[in-house]
Design a protein around this motif. Structure first.
Motif, PDB file in Angstrom:
ATOM      1  N   ARG A  58     -41.529  35.369   7.983  1.00 20.32           N
ATOM      2  CA  ARG A  58     -41.740  33.998   7.161  1.00 20.32           C
ATOM      3  C   ARG A  58     -40.159  33.596   7.244  1.00 20.32           C
ATOM      4  O   ARG A  58     -39.146  34.701   6.589  1.00 20.32           O
ATOM      5  N   CYS A  59     -39.896  32.233   6.467  1.00 18.98           N
ATOM      6  CA  CYS A  59     -38.600  32.241   6.249  1.00 18.98           C
ATOM      7  C   CYS A  59     -38.621  31.274   4.750  1.00 18.98           C
ATOM      8  O   CYS A  59     -39.647  30.686   4.861  1.00 18.98           O
ATOM      9  N   PRO A  60     -37.927  31.850   4.379  1.00 22.91           N
ATOM     10  CA  PRO A  60     -36.750  33.559   4.567  1.00 22.91           C
ATOM     11  C   PRO A  60     -37.603  34.420   3.985  1.00 22.91           C
ATOM     12  O   PRO A  60     -38.986  35.150   3.573  1.00 22.91           O
ATOM     13  N   MET A  61     -37.071  35.278   4.851  1.00 24.63           N
ATOM     14  CA  MET A  61     -37.790  36.790   4.849  1.00 24.63           C
ATOM     15  C   MET A  61     -36.707  38.077   4.821  1.00 24.63           C
ATOM     16  O   MET A  61     -35.541  37.562   5.869  1.00 24.63           O
ATOM     17  N   PRO A  62     -36.693  39.042   3.877  1.00 21.76           N
ATOM     18  CA  PRO A  62     -35.542  40.240   4.011  1.00 21.76           C
ATOM     19  C   PRO A  62     -35.809  39.638   5.902  1.00 21.76           C
ATOM     20  O   PRO A  62     -36.483  40.713   6.104  1.00 21.76           O
TER      21      PRO A  62
END
Length: 403
Positions: A58-62
């Motif tokens: 998913r965004c944002p995601m590390p």
């Protein structure tokens, strides 16, 4: 300018939304990426292909979390100039279809095609040809929702993804909306969804059956009234065009590695430089400067300051932005910073504002801004560089969505 929509008894509003825009541009430009999970951005994933999303990204995601979910994913650096050009190409097609185009962001827009029946055919046939043109001429997949209102059209495009076309016929809006989960409604975030779930409400239909009064008692009067109207498919808004932007902004992701205060300040200086030039080229003035920060835990804060007089001067904007950054620096030292952004809001036309007479006859900041803009226009952005930026690798800005 407000444009009246076509016959609201007909589903004649289109919501066109490019699919996984940044990642799709990367897959278009590099055939080896097609069909592969693609992550755009390393430290923080700013976009992911549908193949990556299918694996839970998913965004944002590390970045490290995304790569744990999709170990075979290909990570690419953002190329914002390519995305901007692709957006221009797609919006060119939109405007070729109808003059009634309301851009929402770089990758989506509403189109009113209600008056084009005798010229271009039904809204569905127009949507079908639009999708074909975007794929053939720009090389990108796009999903289109067709409905009687902007809200239902947007929900339809989300439900039709990826690379689809979903038509909600007039009179069938309630039938379409009520089985959907409540999170599909504008204004339902994670906290509101949880509060509704705790009350036994999981679908739009359940929300509607609760009634406006009880929904307002649960969520507050404003939110309750808003969500009940959407649940009943009430959305009288027209497709509007010719509306000048109320703000301009840019942001830069800094990644997960710890950045020095000097690095963060240099990033801010570079953003201000670009925004000042954009402001002057649009012949606009700003009165409110907004600093946006994202921390390592993905929480965000904003700090803003309104000036006594509107300005288009880089030095004034920079001094204000630096003041906001200084105020926020204790939080940055404590929590780290992964993204910094700046918005110039409260915009006005240059000709509509009577500026105060400068009493300092030696103030040539405005002339300097114009000279620097001219040099960069003629010889490129790197022709003149601030001393604090010398030797630092230039990073592209991410455009902020208009407020």
């Amino acid at each position: 300018m407000r444009i009246e929509a076509g016959n609201r008894q007909q589903a004649s509003i289109l919501h066109a939304d490019l699919d996984s825009f940044y990642a799709s541009v990367e897959q278009r430009d590099d055939p080896s990426l097609r069909g592969q999970p693609v992550l755009v951005g390393g430290g923080v994933v700013v976009a992911a292909s549908y193949e990556a999303k299918a694996l839970g990204v998913r965004c944002p995601m590390p970045g490290h979390e995304a790569r744990a979910l999709a170990p075979r994913a290909v990570t690419v650096s953002p190329r914002f100039e390519a995305y901007t050009q692709a957006s221009r190409d797609v919006f060119g097609i939109f405007h070729d279809v109808t003059p009634l185009v309301e851009g929402i962001s770089v990758d989506e827009a509403f189109l009113d095609v209600g008056g084009l029946g005798k010229i271009s055919g039904t809204p569905v046939s127009i949507a079908r040809r639009l999708r074909e043109r975007v794929r053939d001429e720009v090389g990108l997949p796009i999903t289109v929702g067709v409905a009687t209102s902007k809200f239902v059209a947007k929900v339809a495009s989300a439900a039709g993804k990826p690379d689809g076309l979903l038509h909600v016929t007039a009179g069938k809006e309630i039938e379409f909306l009520h089985p959907l989960p409540v999170r599909r409604l504008w204004g339902v975030g994670a906290k509101t969804e949880q509060r509704l779930h705790d009350a036994g409400i999981d679908t739009v239909g359940q929300m509607a059956s609760l009634g406006e009064e009880r929904l307002s008692a649960l969520l507050g009067r404003g939110t309750g009234r808003h969500l009940y109207s959407l649940a009943m498919a009430h959305d009288p808004r027209r497709v509007t065009t010719g509306k000048r932007r109320s703000s301009i902004g840019a942001q830069r992701a800094l990644g997960r590695r710890v950045k020095s205060e000097a690095d963060i300040e240099a990033t801010l200086v570079a953003i201000v430089d670009g925004l000042g030039r954009r402001l002057r080229s649009a012949d606009r003035l700003t009165r409110t400067i907004v600093l946006r920060l994202r921390f390592h835990d993905f929480e965000r804060v904003t700090r803003s300051r309104t000036l006594f007089e509107p300005t288009d001067g880089t030095e004034t904007i920079l001094a204000t932005a630096r003041g906001l950054l200084d105020e926020a620096m204790p939080l940055i030292r404590e929590r780290g910073c992964t993204l910094i952004g700046l918005s110039l809001t409260n915009l006005s036309d240059h000709s509509a504002v009577q500026l105060a007479i400068p009493f300092d006859g030696d103030d040539h900041a405005g002339e300097l801004d114009v000279a620097i803009d001219s040099l960069r226009t003629r010889f490129g952005k790197g022709a003149v560089t601030r001393g604090v930026l010398v030797g630092r690798r230039a990073m592209p800005d991410t455009p902020m969505l208009p407020d």
